[in-house]
Design a protein around this motif. Structure first.
Motif, PDB file in Angstrom:
ATOM      1  N   PRO A 121      -4.122   0.546  -2.011  1.00  0.00           N
ATOM      2  CA  PRO A 121      -3.329  -0.610  -2.450  1.00  0.00           C
ATOM      3  C   PRO A 121      -2.560  -0.261  -3.719  1.00  0.00           C
ATOM      4  O   PRO A 121      -3.122   0.333  -4.643  1.00  0.00           O
ATOM      5  CB  PRO A 121      -4.395  -1.685  -2.729  1.00  0.00           C
ATOM      6  N   HIS A 176       0.857  -1.193   0.000  1.00  0.00           N
ATOM      7  CA  HIS A 176       0.000   0.000   0.000  1.00  0.00           C
ATOM      8  C   HIS A 176       0.890   1.239   0.000  1.00  0.00           C
ATOM      9  O   HIS A 176       2.081   1.188   0.326  1.00  0.00           O
ATOM     10  CB  HIS A 176      -0.880   0.044   1.251  1.00  0.00           C
ATOM     11  N   ALA A 206      -4.905   5.524   2.629  1.00  0.00           N
ATOM     12  CA  ALA A 206      -4.056   4.468   2.074  1.00  0.00           C
ATOM     13  C   ALA A 206      -4.706   3.860   0.840  1.00  0.00           C
ATOM     14  O   ALA A 206      -5.932   3.700   0.780  1.00  0.00           O
ATOM     15  CB  ALA A 206      -3.822   3.385   3.122  1.00  0.00           C
ATOM     16  N   GLU A 213       3.134  -0.386   9.137  1.00  0.00           N
ATOM     17  CA  GLU A 213       1.686  -0.382   8.919  1.00  0.00           C
ATOM     18  C   GLU A 213       0.956   0.314  10.066  1.00  0.00           C
ATOM     19  O   GLU A 213      -0.110   0.912   9.889  1.00  0.00           O
ATOM     20  CB  GLU A 213       1.171  -1.819   8.790  1.00  0.00           C
TER      21      GLU A 213
END
Length: 245
Positions: free
Chosen positions: A160, A66, A158, A142
């Motif tokens: 992907p 991401h 965020a 993360e």
């Protein structure tokens, strides 16, 4: 009952350990891949130009790469309400392009420089305002929680990385004044907030570029540059712009 609970605990622990290994492997593989595109001193011959840097923060979530993007405050004089990566103009106190990107990311979203594992600096590109922008790619945890500076950033979200290789929600415009090649545009709906964001221009191009390089995946649309030798393409575009200065 006790035996069942024990088995469940072992299963959860094993699954957690497997996810950790998968995350580490994906990160290490991505770092090794992107380092091959680090420009090093390849563009040290360029004349002194107004400079800027952006940080392209990557992280692994749910076994997928991401990136973080920001929505610029509507109160800003330039680029108000646009989606972009954390970044900005070079400050006289900045030592290099990496320093600029890390400083701006800390000012805009509260990302401490020591929490960024810098991977590489990609080929510089010109922005629509005539700034020579250096994209700096780095990994973050993360678990990082952004704290946006409200005077500069109104949202952080965020996406992907694979999203930037898919035809769905992708649009392209050709023949845009001042642009060489297609102008990419994406519409992304953030599942956590429900907000829809329009990602276009330089930000869309950089996101697509990093997705192509990191994922080693051919997009479902024409990117407008040579997938096998992107450096040659961007170098040609850079020199074309420089010849007009």
């Amino acid at each position: 009952m006790f035996v069942v609970l024990q088995k469940l605990r072992y299963f959860v622990a094993g699954r957690t350990a497997l996810m950790h290994v998968t995350t580490m492997n994906l990160k290490e593989e991505t770092v090794a891949t992107l380092k091959r595109f680090d420009i090093g001193e390849k563009f040290s011959y360029l004349p002194v130009l107004p400079k800027a840097s952006v940080l392209i923060p990557l992280f692994v979530r749910g076994g997928q790469l991401h990136t973080l993007l920001t929505l610029r405050s509507k109160e800003l004089r330039t680029g108000a309400g646009e989606v972009c990566f954390p970044g900005g103009k070079r400050d006289p106190s900045d030592r290099d392009d990496v320093d600029t990107a890390l400083r701006e990311a800390q000012e805009e979203i509260g990302l401490p420089p020591d929490q960024v594992e810098v991977v590489c600096t990609l080929f510089p590109v010109f922005s629509k305002r005539g700034l020579l922008v250096s994209p700096v790619v780095g990994f973050i945890e993360e678990t990082f929680t952004p704290t946006p500076n409200p005077s500069e950033v109104s949202a952080v979200f965020a996406v992907p990385l694979d999203f930037f290789t898919r035809e769905k929600d992708h649009y392209v415009t050709h023949g845009v004044a001042g642009m060489t090649g297609p102008l990419h545009s994406f519409y992304f709906r953030d599942p956590s907030s429900g907000n829809q964001y329009h990602i276009f221009g330089l930000t869309a191009m950089l996101a697509t570029l990093v997705a192509v390089l990191a994922l080693k995946k051919k997009p479902q649309f024409d990117v407008g540059f040579d997938l096998l030798d992107p450096l040659a393409f961007f170098k040609k575009i850079l020199h074309k712009r420089l010849s007009k200065l």
